[in-house]
Write a protein that holds these residues in place. Structure first.
Motif, mmCIF file in Angstrom:
data_model
loop_
_atom_site.group_PDB
_atom_site.id
_atom_site.type_symbol
_atom_site.label_atom_id
_atom_site.label_comp_id
_atom_site.label_asym_id
_atom_site.label_seq_id
_atom_site.Cartn_x
_atom_site.Cartn_y
_atom_site.Cartn_z
ATOM 1 N N GLY A 213 -6.229 10.833 -7.136
ATOM 2 C CA GLY A 213 -7.116 9.790 -7.639
ATOM 3 C C GLY A 213 -8.500 10.359 -7.895
ATOM 4 O O GLY A 213 -9.512 9.696 -7.702
ATOM 5 N N SER B 91 -11.072 8.507 -9.829
ATOM 6 C CA SER B 91 -11.478 7.193 -9.322
ATOM 7 C C SER B 91 -12.979 7.135 -9.087
ATOM 8 O O SER B 91 -13.660 8.157 -8.977
ATOM 9 C CB SER B 91 -10.759 6.899 -8.006
ATOM 10 N N ALA B 92 -13.485 5.936 -9.001
ATOM 11 C CA ALA B 92 -14.916 5.739 -8.742
ATOM 12 C C ALA B 92 -15.305 6.332 -7.392
ATOM 13 O O ALA B 92 -16.407 6.864 -7.244
ATOM 14 C CB ALA B 92 -15.250 4.254 -8.792
ATOM 15 N N GLN C 155 -15.656 10.114 -7.777
ATOM 16 C CA GLN C 155 -16.852 10.397 -8.571
ATOM 17 C C GLN C 155 -18.121 10.163 -7.755
ATOM 18 O O GLN C 155 -19.096 10.885 -7.893
ATOM 19 C CB GLN C 155 -16.842 9.565 -9.839
ATOM 20 N N ARG D 284 -1.148 12.280 -10.451
ATOM 21 C CA ARG D 284 -0.140 11.320 -10.008
ATOM 22 C C ARG D 284 1.239 11.958 -10.162
ATOM 23 O O ARG D 284 1.563 12.529 -11.195
ATOM 24 C CB ARG D 284 -0.214 10.048 -10.834
ATOM 25 N N CYS E 241 -6.852 8.198 -2.943
ATOM 26 C CA CYS E 241 -7.524 6.995 -3.456
ATOM 27 C C CYS E 241 -6.867 6.606 -4.772
ATOM 28 O O CYS E 241 -7.500 6.484 -5.797
ATOM 29 C CB CYS E 241 -9.029 7.194 -3.584
ATOM 30 N N GLN E 242 -5.580 6.446 -4.676
ATOM 31 C CA GLN E 242 -4.764 6.053 -5.821
ATOM 32 C C GLN E 242 -4.292 4.626 -5.584
ATOM 33 O O GLN E 242 -4.358 4.132 -4.474
ATOM 34 C CB GLN E 242 -3.546 6.952 -5.925
ATOM 35 N N ASN F 97 1.513 2.275 -3.920
ATOM 36 C CA ASN F 97 0.404 2.023 -3.004
ATOM 37 C C ASN F 97 0.684 2.393 -1.554
ATOM 38 O O ASN F 97 -0.257 2.580 -0.789
ATOM 39 C CB ASN F 97 -0.015 0.553 -3.064
ATOM 40 N N SER G 197 -5.397 0.283 -2.352
ATOM 41 C CA SER G 197 -5.727 -0.895 -3.142
ATOM 42 C C SER G 197 -5.095 -2.157 -2.574
ATOM 43 O O SER G 197 -5.425 -3.258 -2.990
ATOM 44 C CB SER G 197 -5.282 -0.696 -4.583
#
Length: 103
Positions: free
Chosen positions: A7, A10-11, A14, A39, A53-54, A77, A102
């Motif tokens: 991930g 992902s935010a 980042q 992935r 963080c997927q 998940n 998530s």
């Protein structure tokens, strides 16, 4: 120190980069190397830290999901993360894992 991230786009990943935790020198608290794991790809077994963080979030409430969609979100998940974490821990006693899910 090496961190493997599933991930990486992902935010969260980042934000780590903006905080200079990723790409910092070994004299800092940061990571010398970042491995972005795509992935479906397998996590490397020799990293120091792991960040999962997927996730898969469908634009429906849980009661609106079909059985196929429910299984797919469970696989993406939970199951895949659990399976990969077990593989890492079996091979790397010093691994530290953080899961940001998530669901």
């Amino acid at each position: 120190m090496t961190i493997a991230i599933r991930g990486a786009g992902s935010a969260i990943a980042q934000a780590l980069e903006r905080l200079k935790l990723v790409g910092a020198t070994s004299d800092d608290v940061g990571y010398d190397q970042v491995v972005a794991v795509p992935r479906g790809g397998h996590m490397p077994l020799d990293a120091d830290r792991y960040l999962f963080c997927q996730g898969l979030i469908l634009p429906k409430t849980s009661s609106e999901l079909t059985e196929v969609e429910r299984r797919e979100t469970w696989r993406a998940n939970a199951y895949e993360t659990i399976r990969e974490a077990e593989l890492v821990l079996a091979a790397n006693d010093s691994a530290r894992i953080c899961v940001i899910g998530s669901e």
